[in-house]
Design an enzyme around this catalytic site. Structure first.
Site, PDB file in Angstrom:
ATOM      1  N   ASP A  18      -4.347   7.304   3.933  1.00  0.00           N
ATOM      2  CA  ASP A  18      -4.585   8.495   4.749  1.00  0.00           C
ATOM      3  C   ASP A  18      -4.436   8.180   6.235  1.00  0.00           C
ATOM      4  O   ASP A  18      -4.322   7.016   6.621  1.00  0.00           O
ATOM      5  CB  ASP A  18      -6.009   9.003   4.503  1.00  0.00           C
ATOM      6  N   LYS A  38      -3.123  13.677   6.198  1.00  0.00           N
ATOM      7  CA  LYS A  38      -3.075  14.991   6.841  1.00  0.00           C
ATOM      8  C   LYS A  38      -3.892  14.907   8.116  1.00  0.00           C
ATOM      9  O   LYS A  38      -4.980  14.373   8.135  1.00  0.00           O
ATOM     10  CB  LYS A  38      -3.594  16.100   5.928  1.00  0.00           C
ATOM     11  N   MET A 150     -15.310  17.362  11.323  1.00  0.00           N
ATOM     12  CA  MET A 150     -14.202  18.286  11.580  1.00  0.00           C
ATOM     13  C   MET A 150     -14.639  19.461  12.463  1.00  0.00           C
ATOM     14  O   MET A 150     -14.431  20.626  12.135  1.00  0.00           O
ATOM     15  CB  MET A 150     -13.626  18.790  10.241  1.00  0.00           C
TER      16      MET A 150
HETATM   17  C1  LIG Z   1     -11.875  14.827   6.020  1.00  0.00           C
HETATM   18  S1  LIG Z   1     -13.238  14.140   6.860  1.00  0.00           S
HETATM   19  C2  LIG Z   1     -13.302  12.569   6.071  1.00  0.00           C
HETATM   20  C3  LIG Z   1     -14.561  11.802   6.356  1.00  0.00           C
HETATM   21  C4  LIG Z   1     -14.530  10.396   5.787  1.00  0.00           C
HETATM   22  N1  LIG Z   1     -14.428  10.411   4.349  1.00  0.00           N
HETATM   23  C5  LIG Z   1     -15.759   9.584   6.201  1.00  0.00           C
HETATM   24  O1  LIG Z   1     -16.624   9.309   5.357  1.00  0.00           O
HETATM   25  O2  LIG Z   1     -15.827   9.206   7.376  1.00  0.00           O
HETATM   26  C6  LIG Z   1     -12.517  13.789   8.424  1.00  0.00           C
HETATM   27  C7  LIG Z   1     -13.498  13.918   9.573  1.00  0.00           C
HETATM   28  O3  LIG Z   1     -14.342  12.784   9.633  1.00  0.00           O
HETATM   29  C8  LIG Z   1     -14.687  12.514  10.981  1.00  0.00           C
HETATM   30  N2  LIG Z   1     -14.155  11.198  11.351  1.00  0.00           N
HETATM   31  C9  LIG Z   1     -13.457  10.348  10.573  1.00  0.00           C
HETATM   32  N3  LIG Z   1     -13.172   9.220  11.241  1.00  0.00           N
HETATM   33  C10 LIG Z   1     -13.716   9.364  12.465  1.00  0.00           C
HETATM   34  C11 LIG Z   1     -13.773   8.545  13.615  1.00  0.00           C
HETATM   35  N4  LIG Z   1     -13.200   7.343  13.635  1.00  0.00           N
HETATM   36  N5  LIG Z   1     -14.432   8.998  14.705  1.00  0.00           N
HETATM   37  C12 LIG Z   1     -15.035  10.206  14.706  1.00  0.00           C
HETATM   38  N6  LIG Z   1     -15.005  11.037  13.646  1.00  0.00           N
HETATM   39  C13 LIG Z   1     -14.362  10.622  12.544  1.00  0.00           C
HETATM   40  C14 LIG Z   1     -14.040  13.606  11.831  1.00  0.00           C
HETATM   41  O4  LIG Z   1     -14.967  14.658  11.968  1.00  0.00           O
HETATM   42  C15 LIG Z   1     -12.880  13.988  10.950  1.00  0.00           C
HETATM   43  O5  LIG Z   1     -12.404  15.282  11.271  1.00  0.00           O
END
Ligand SMILES: C[S@@+](CC[C@H](N)C(=O)[O-])C[C@H]1O[C@@H](n2cnc3c(N)ncnc32)[C@H](O)[C@@H]1O
Length: 249
Positions: A18, A38, A150
């Protein structure tokens, strides 16, 4: 990356990855690497195409790793992909990870729980398929930390909703962007000022929002122990699964 995750990557013939992963994880791997991510609504592949690809490689006898950011069960669609494999009798293993919902706040100096400040935390997606779908934000409770994932495209919805649900205007809130990386940026605001402050150039995708009294701890934790903005680079550090005192001298 957990040790179990690293072991899986070492065994992989194919890695379907991803966008929110650390690309260093792919470096030096002989496995075939297929991007299926995505970002901001732009999908390189639909969910059913990703699942079909997983099945295709698995049925060809390949050891397939589906690499996702954070924990696969936190808005990671692991259930759909695993169910598809299960229905076809394809063996799989699920490797839990460290979610950005916990790791990014901590690396920004904000523990999601803290004795006497927050005894619980709730992680909610701010992304909805339609305007009519209600947000899952709970009513305000001062001892509960709210983590919004998100959040950027829907701030115009969730910010007024927080106020409706009784979140005080002066309650602290932090935007954490590109967390857990050397590019991490933290913008501290309040519920009342967040609509304005989300325009700060430090608020970029991927971003999450932490709301609650724990945000005030950042000031003390960061300033006392770290000269930099991120615990990761500081001499004294707290990270997912670890807590330590180190010296660069
Ligand atoms: C589809 S969700 C997936 C979350 C992921 N499975 C997790 O446990 O971190 C994606 C969202 O996670 C958050 N996110 C993921 N990586 C991030 C990062 N490095 N810094 C800040 N927010 C992050 C953001 O809000 C992003 O839009």
């Amino acid at each position: 990356m957990t040790l179990r995750g690293e072991r899986a990557l070492c065994q992989a013939d194919v890695i379907l990855y991803d966008s929110l992963i650390d690309n260093q994880l792919l470096e030096g791997r002989s496995a075939r690497k297929v991007y299926v991510g995505k970002r901001c609504g732009r999908h390189s592949m639909s969910q059913s195409e990703i699942t079909s690809l997983l099945v295709k490689y698995a049925l060809a006898g390949q050891c397939v790793v589906r690499l996702k950011g954070g924990d696969p069960s936190v808005f990671g669609r692991v259930g759909e992909e695993a169910l598809a494999l299960s229905e076809l009798g394809i063996a799989f293993d699920i490797v839990p990870g460290v979610s950005s919902a916990i790791a990014a706040p901590m690396l920004a100096g904000i523990p999601v729980t803290h004795r006497g400040v927050a005894d619980s935390f709730v992680t909610v997606t701010a992304h909805k398929r339609s305007e009519d779908e209600p947000l899952g934000i709970p009513a305000y409770r001062s001892e509960t930390t709210l983590v919004l994932l998100m959040p950027l495209s829907t701030i115009g919805r969730w910010q007024p909703r927080l106020l409706e649900l009784g979140y005080p205007e002066d309650l602290p809130l932090a935007f954490i962007s590109e967390g857990c990386s050397e590019r991490q940026k933290v913008v501290v605001s309040t519920v009342g000022k967040s609509l304005e402050d989300c325009e700060d150039p430090g608020v970029v995708s991927p971003c999450l929002v932490v709301v609650g009294g724990v945000v005030r701890l950042r000031e003390r934790l960061i300033q006392k122990y770290s000269k930099r903005d991120s615990f990761q680079d500081a001499e004294w550090g707290v990270g997912p699964g670890g807590f330590g005192l180190g010296s660069s001298r």
